[in-house]
Design a protein around this motif. Structure first.
Motif, PDB file in Angstrom:
ATOM      1  N   SER A  83       0.833  -1.200   0.000  1.00  0.00           N
ATOM      2  CA  SER A  83       0.000   0.000   0.000  1.00  0.00           C
ATOM      3  C   SER A  83       0.869   1.252   0.000  1.00  0.00           C
ATOM      4  O   SER A  83       0.581   2.242  -0.690  1.00  0.00           O
ATOM      5  N   THR A  89      -4.837  -1.577  -2.302  1.00  0.00           N
ATOM      6  CA  THR A  89      -4.568  -2.923  -1.818  1.00  0.00           C
ATOM      7  C   THR A  89      -5.759  -3.552  -1.116  1.00  0.00           C
ATOM      8  O   THR A  89      -6.366  -2.951  -0.228  1.00  0.00           O
ATOM      9  N   VAL A 111      -5.635   0.134   3.305  1.00  0.00           N
ATOM     10  CA  VAL A 111      -5.809  -1.251   2.861  1.00  0.00           C
ATOM     11  C   VAL A 111      -7.222  -1.721   3.200  1.00  0.00           C
ATOM     12  O   VAL A 111      -7.744  -1.448   4.281  1.00  0.00           O
TER      13      VAL A 111
END
Length: 227
Positions: A83, A89, A111
Motif C-alpha cells: 500500500s 490494496t 488497505v
C-alpha cells in the motif's frame, strides 16, 4: 510469554484441524490464542517479509493507479508495505481475529482488510489484480488442497499483472508429511504458471537470517490478450 515452542504449537493445532477435515481452521485458533496472550504467531516478524521488500525495491515497483491483492495477510505488514508503494490494496486472511488485529495495528490504513478463505475466493476476484502477493500461505496448507490453492492464487492475476510467490523450499532431508510449513518443490512452484500466466524468474535464495534455509522467490506475469 513462556510456553511451548511457537512452531511446534502451530503444528499441533494444524494436526488437530486436519484430523477434523478442516485444513484452514487452525489459523483462527492460533490467532485467537495469540490475541489472548496464550500463543505466539511464529511467522509474525513485525515487518514486511525481507524477500518481498528486496524484490520490490530492485524492481523499482510503483503501484500508483494499480491494484494489489495480498493473500493470507495475517497481521498486515506485507499489505501495508505494498500500500505504501501506491497500490490500491485488498488483503485477506481466513482468520477473522487476524483481520481485526491488522485493522487495529494500522488504524489509518487505506488497505481493505477482509476475512476470506483462499479455497473459496470471491468470483469477482478472477483475473482482476495488477499485483498478487503470495507469501508463506500455500506452504501452510497440506498437499490435499495444494493444487486448489495454487489455482486460486493464479486465477486472481489480471491481464498484464504480476504474481510474486515466496515459500520455503523443500530439501531432500525434509519430511513431506511434517508441517506446517510443508515446503514446496520446484515443480509445485512452477505449477503457478497456467494458461497465459508464465514464469519470469524462479530462484532459490538462502535465508540470511536462518542459515541453511532456502526459500523460493518466484515471479510470474500474465500476458495481455492480443487483439
Amino acid at each position: 510469554m513462556t510456553g511451548p515452542d511457537p512452531e511446534e504449537h502451530a503444528r499441533r493445532l494444524a494436526a488437530e484441524s486436519l484430523s477434523a477435515d478442516d485444513p484452514t481452521g487452525w489459523f483462527e485458533r492460533l490467532y485467537a490464542e495469540a490475541e489472548q496472550g496464550e500463543a505466539v504467531v511464529p511467522w509474525d516478524r513485525g515487518a514486511p517479509h525481507r524477500m518481498l521488500v528486496e524484490w520490490a525495491r530492485a524492481a523499482g515497483l510503483d503501484g500508483h493507479g494499480r491494484t494489489a491483492l495480498v493473500i493470507g495477510s495475517g497481521l498486515g505488514e506485507d499489505a501495508e508495505f505494498f500500500s505504501g508503494l501506491g497500490f490500491r490494496t485488498v488483503a485477506f486472511d481466513v482468520s477473522a481475529t487476524a483481520v481485526r488485529a491488522a485493522r487495529r495495528r494500522f488504524p489509518d490504513s487505506t488497505v481493505r482488510y477482509l476475512t476470506a478463505d483462499l479455497l473459496d475466493t470471491p468470483d469477482d476476484w478472477e483475473k482482476v489484480f495488477d499485483l498478487v502477493v503470495e507469501s508463506l500461505t500455500v506452504q501452510a496448507l497440506p498437499r490435499s488442497v495444494r493444487l486448489e490453492a495454487v489455482a486460486r492464487v493464479a486465477g486472481t492475476v489480471g491481464p498484464g499483472g504480476t504474481l510474486i510467490v515466496v515459500a520455503a523450499a523443500r530439501d531432500k532431508r525434509d519430511d513431506p508429511d511434517q508441517g506446517p510449513p510443508w515446503p514446496l518443490t520446484r515443480a509445485e512452484v512452477e505449477s503457478f504458471a497456467t494458461g497465459d500466466l508464465r514464469p519470469v524468474r524462479i530462484e532459490a535464495v538462502r535465508d540470511a537470517q536462518q542459515p541453511g534455509v532456502r526459500r523460493w522467490r518466484a515471479q510470474f506475469h500474465r500476458d495481455r490478450p492480443r487483439h
